[in-house]
Enzyme design. Structure first.
Site, short mmCIF file in Angstrom:
data_model
loop_
_atom_site.label_atom_id
_atom_site.label_comp_id
_atom_site.label_asym_id
_atom_site.label_seq_id
_atom_site.Cartn_x
_atom_site.Cartn_y
_atom_site.Cartn_z
N ASN A 1 33.11 40.13 31.19
CA ASN A 1 33.65 40.57 32.61
C ASN A 1 35.06 40.80 32.40
OD1 ASN A 1 34.01 41.20 35.23
ND2 ASN A 1 33.50 39.14 35.99
N TRP A 2 35.43 41.90 32.29
CA TRP A 2 36.75 42.51 32.26
C TRP A 2 37.39 42.55 33.54
CZ3 TRP A 2 36.76 47.83 28.86
CH2 TRP A 2 36.20 47.51 27.53
N LYS A 3 36.83 42.36 34.63
CA LYS A 3 37.61 42.43 35.99
C LYS A 3 38.20 43.32 36.18
CE LYS A 3 36.89 37.46 36.24
NZ LYS A 3 37.06 36.07 36.73
N HIS B 1 29.41 38.44 42.56
CA HIS B 1 30.16 37.69 41.91
C HIS B 1 31.27 37.16 42.92
CE1 HIS B 1 33.80 36.27 39.60
NE2 HIS B 1 33.28 36.71 38.46
N GLU C 1 34.32 36.38 43.37
CA GLU C 1 35.39 36.98 43.82
C GLU C 1 35.08 38.33 44.67
OE1 GLU C 1 37.04 38.15 40.12
OE2 GLU C 1 37.43 35.92 39.61
N GLU D 1 27.96 30.19 37.99
CA GLU D 1 29.65 30.22 37.62
C GLU D 1 30.05 29.33 39.00
OE1 GLU D 1 31.20 34.02 35.43
OE2 GLU D 1 30.94 34.72 37.49
N GLY E 1 38.31 31.21 35.69
CA GLY E 1 39.83 31.62 35.40
C GLY E 1 40.88 30.38 35.61
N SER F 1 35.53 29.99 32.60
CA SER F 1 36.29 29.66 31.60
C SER F 1 35.55 28.96 30.18
CB SER F 1 37.20 28.03 31.91
OG SER F 1 37.96 28.54 33.10
N GLY G 1 34.98 35.84 31.36
CA GLY G 1 36.13 36.60 31.78
C GLY G 1 37.18 36.73 30.99
N GLY G 2 38.24 35.72 31.07
CA GLY G 2 39.44 35.93 30.20
C GLY G 2 39.15 36.12 28.74
P1 PGA Z 1 36.47 33.49 33.21
O1 PGA Z 1 35.74 34.21 34.38
O2 PGA Z 1 35.74 33.29 31.96
O3 PGA Z 1 37.78 33.90 33.14
O4 PGA Z 1 36.49 31.98 34.04
C1 PGA Z 1 34.29 34.18 34.30
C2 PGA Z 1 33.86 35.13 35.45
O5 PGA Z 1 34.53 35.18 36.60
O6 PGA Z 1 32.98 35.93 35.05
#
Ligand code: PGA
Length: 250
Positions: free
Chosen positions: A12-14, A97, A99, A168, A174, A212, A233-234
């Site tokens: 997930n590049w966001k 998600h 967010e 999640e 994050g 994470s 994500g990251g």
């Molecule tokens: P993260 O994000 O791996 O940076 O914690 C995961 C996500 O929000 O899909």
């Protein structure tokens, strides 16, 4: 039984990337992928779908979007429909998600509509569920994730075995604070039982862990019986790290 299905590792590049950075990342990813044992996808910002569609063509990397409109078509300025995502080769779309729930006020009802739009267009929704730290500390984890999952599986008309579910925990996203394999497995077992009660095909549904996940902790998380992949994500923004996570998914 859950071990018989292929795991899915989705990046997930966001809201990260650029034409140049995406090209470098996807090329490095494809170069490092040798016949992966799992399915691999990248969820890219909408504007880059066409670019990444071309970059992944002929490779084993599949394309995902990060969001979809709850509406089919029409006067919804700024929205992008499921049919449009399909037009650009999206195989998956993230739905609900945290967010989006947190910063864009997405309710369970909206998440359910988006899930239906994706399914109707032939795109697999990756439905995200997860509790906040406050909810966990209040002992509400199970109630929250079950409510979020119930909203999408109790809609008639589509086989729920077509969805992917991502657990999640919001406090792990994050933050560098991953759920322990035991904590994650405990929630995955709850979700699996809920799916089993709703569908005889529950074992087919892939349950991803996200929050994470990284090259160091992926193997242990992915070894849990009800963890069928990861939403990353990251660590998906760095090809070597993402490749290590993919290698851990067998
Ligand atoms: P993260 O994000 O791996 O940076 O914690 C995961 C996500 O929000 O899909």
């Amino acid at each position: 039984m859950s071990s018989s299905k292929k795991k899915l590792i989705a990046g997930n590049w966001k809201m990260n990337g650029s034409l140049a950075a995406n090209e470098a990342l996807v090329k490095a990813l494809i170069a490092g992928l040798q016949d992966p044992a799992c399915d691999v996808a990248v969820a890219v910002p909408l504007l880059y779908l066409a670019q990444v569609q071309a970059l992944v063509a002929g490779s084993s990397v599949e394309l995902a979007a990060q969001d979809v409109s709850a509406h089919e078509a029409g006067a919804y300025t700024g929205e992008v429909s499921a049919a449009m995502l399909k037009d650009f080769g999206a195989r998956y779309v993230l739905v609900g998600h945290s967010e989006r729930r947190q910063y864009h006020g997405e309710t369970d009802a909206v998440v359910a509509e988006k899930t239906q739009r994706a399914l109707a267009a032939g795109i697999t929704p990756i439905v995200c569920v997860g509790e906040t730290l406050q909810e966990r500390e209040a002992g509400q984890t199970e109630v929250v994730v079950k409510r979020q999952l119930a909203a999408v599986i109790h809609v008639n008309g589509h086989c729920i075995s077509e969805v992917v579910v991502a657990y999640e925990p919001v406090w792990a996203i994050g933050t560098g604070r991953t759920a322990s394999p035991e904590q994650a497995q405990a929630v995955h077992a709850v979700l699996r039982a809920q799916l089993a009660a709703a569908s005889e095909h529950a074992d087919r549904i892939r349950l991803l862990y996200g929050g994470s996940m990284n090259a160091a902790n992926a193997a242990q998380l992915l070894a849990q019986p009800d963890i069928d992949g990861g939403l990353v994500g990251g660590a998906s923004l760095k090809a070597p790290d993402f490749l290590q996570i993919i290698a851990a998914a067998r």
